[in-house]
Motif scaffolding. Structure first.
Motif, short mmCIF file in Angstrom:
data_model
loop_
_atom_site.label_atom_id
_atom_site.label_comp_id
_atom_site.label_asym_id
_atom_site.label_seq_id
_atom_site.Cartn_x
_atom_site.Cartn_y
_atom_site.Cartn_z
N TYR A 142 0.84 -1.20 0.00
CA TYR A 142 0.00 0.00 0.00
C TYR A 142 0.87 1.25 0.00
O TYR A 142 0.61 2.20 -0.75
CB TYR A 142 -0.93 0.00 1.21
N ARG A 143 1.90 1.27 0.84
CA ARG A 143 2.80 2.43 0.90
C ARG A 143 3.42 2.72 -0.46
O ARG A 143 3.48 3.87 -0.90
CB ARG A 143 3.90 2.20 1.94
N GLN A 144 3.88 1.67 -1.15
CA GLN A 144 4.52 1.87 -2.45
C GLN A 144 3.53 2.34 -3.51
O GLN A 144 3.84 3.22 -4.31
CB GLN A 144 5.20 0.57 -2.91
N LEU A 145 2.33 1.77 -3.52
CA LEU A 145 1.34 2.13 -4.54
C LEU A 145 0.69 3.48 -4.26
O LEU A 145 0.05 4.06 -5.14
CB LEU A 145 0.27 1.05 -4.67
N GLU A 146 0.86 3.98 -3.07
CA GLU A 146 0.33 5.28 -2.70
C GLU A 146 1.20 6.42 -3.24
O GLU A 146 0.84 7.59 -3.16
CB GLU A 146 0.25 5.35 -1.17
N ALA A 147 2.31 6.08 -3.83
CA ALA A 147 3.25 7.07 -4.37
C ALA A 147 2.55 7.97 -5.40
O ALA A 147 1.72 7.50 -6.18
CB ALA A 147 4.44 6.37 -5.01
N PRO A 148 2.90 9.24 -5.41
CA PRO A 148 2.27 10.19 -6.34
C PRO A 148 2.38 9.76 -7.81
O PRO A 148 1.48 10.03 -8.60
CB PRO A 148 3.04 11.49 -6.10
N ARG A 149 3.45 9.06 -8.17
CA ARG A 149 3.62 8.68 -9.58
C ARG A 149 2.52 7.72 -10.03
O ARG A 149 2.07 7.78 -11.17
CB ARG A 149 4.99 8.10 -9.86
N TYR A 150 2.07 6.82 -9.15
CA TYR A 150 0.98 5.92 -9.52
C TYR A 150 -0.34 6.68 -9.61
O TYR A 150 -1.15 6.45 -10.48
CB TYR A 150 0.86 4.75 -8.55
N GLN A 151 -0.56 7.60 -8.69
CA GLN A 151 -1.77 8.40 -8.71
C GLN A 151 -1.83 9.26 -9.96
O GLN A 151 -2.90 9.44 -10.55
CB GLN A 151 -1.86 9.27 -7.45
N GLU A 152 -0.69 9.77 -10.38
CA GLU A 152 -0.62 10.62 -11.57
C GLU A 152 -0.80 9.82 -12.86
O GLU A 152 -1.56 10.21 -13.74
CB GLU A 152 0.73 11.34 -11.60
N HIS A 153 -0.11 8.70 -12.98
CA HIS A 153 -0.12 7.92 -14.22
C HIS A 153 -1.26 6.91 -14.31
O HIS A 153 -1.59 6.45 -15.40
CB HIS A 153 1.22 7.20 -14.42
N CYS A 154 -1.84 6.55 -13.19
CA CYS A 154 -2.90 5.52 -13.17
C CYS A 154 -4.13 6.05 -12.43
O CYS A 154 -4.53 5.49 -11.40
CB CYS A 154 -2.39 4.26 -12.49
N PRO A 155 -4.75 7.11 -12.93
CA PRO A 155 -5.87 7.71 -12.21
C PRO A 155 -7.09 6.78 -12.08
O PRO A 155 -7.92 6.98 -11.20
CB PRO A 155 -6.21 8.95 -13.03
N LYS A 156 -7.20 5.77 -12.93
CA LYS A 156 -8.33 4.85 -12.87
C LYS A 156 -8.11 3.71 -11.87
O LYS A 156 -9.03 2.97 -11.56
CB LYS A 156 -8.62 4.26 -14.25
N MET A 157 -6.88 3.59 -11.37
CA MET A 157 -6.58 2.53 -10.40
C MET A 157 -7.05 2.99 -9.02
O MET A 157 -6.68 4.06 -8.55
CB MET A 157 -5.09 2.23 -10.35
N LYS A 158 -7.87 2.18 -8.40
CA LYS A 158 -8.39 2.49 -7.07
C LYS A 158 -7.60 1.69 -6.04
O LYS A 158 -7.50 0.47 -6.14
CB LYS A 158 -9.87 2.13 -7.01
N LEU A 159 -7.05 2.37 -5.07
CA LEU A 159 -6.27 1.75 -4.00
C LEU A 159 -7.11 1.77 -2.73
O LEU A 159 -7.50 2.84 -2.26
CB LEU A 159 -4.96 2.51 -3.81
#
Length: 128
Positions: A50-67
């Motif tokens: 969760y900590r790794q996927l919470e990184a801004p780069r994933y939020q920026e590049h994968c806006p459709k991915m729900k964590l």
């Protein structure tokens, strides 16, 4: 005769995905749900993932991915559930997989999944 083999990181995960490829491949993921009890020592991999996927780069590049952070106080084993664009769902038991192994497996599955989309000329960013 006794032989000693020194294990390296390459023994575990022979492929290495760079950040750009990782960002691209995670676009194939729709949901990552980390369900765990934070006081359970088996939950380390879930919390780290969760900590790794919470990184801004994933939020920026994968806006459709729900964590999804599903924290509870039950004594059940920690679980990570990954749902892909094509509806496939993979469940990982937290005590059996490290965060790195889950990310690596997600990369491999997403890489195989992207081929039919690219062959059909589809753009992953345009898919629901």
């Amino acid at each position: 005769f006794h032989s000693t083999h020194i294990h390296s990181a390459s023994d575990k995960m022979p492929l290495k995905f760079n950040k750009d490829m990782s960002n691209y491949l995670f676009k194939m993921v729709r949901t990552v749900k980390c369900s765990f009890n934070p006081w359970d020592v088996r939950s380390t991999s879930c919390r780290e993932l969760y900590r790794q996927l919470e990184a801004p780069r994933y939020q920026e590049h994968c806006p459709k991915m729900k964590l999804i952070w599903d924290q509870h106080d039950f004594l059940r084993a920690p679980v990570v559930t990954v749902k892909y664009l094509d509806g496939t769902e993979v469940v990982y038991k937290g005590e059996e997989h490290t965060a790195e192994a889950i990310i690596f497996d997600t990369h491999v599955r997403a890489s195989a999944m992207r081929v039919p989309y690219e062959v059909d000329g589809k753009n992953i960013d345009d898919l629901p």
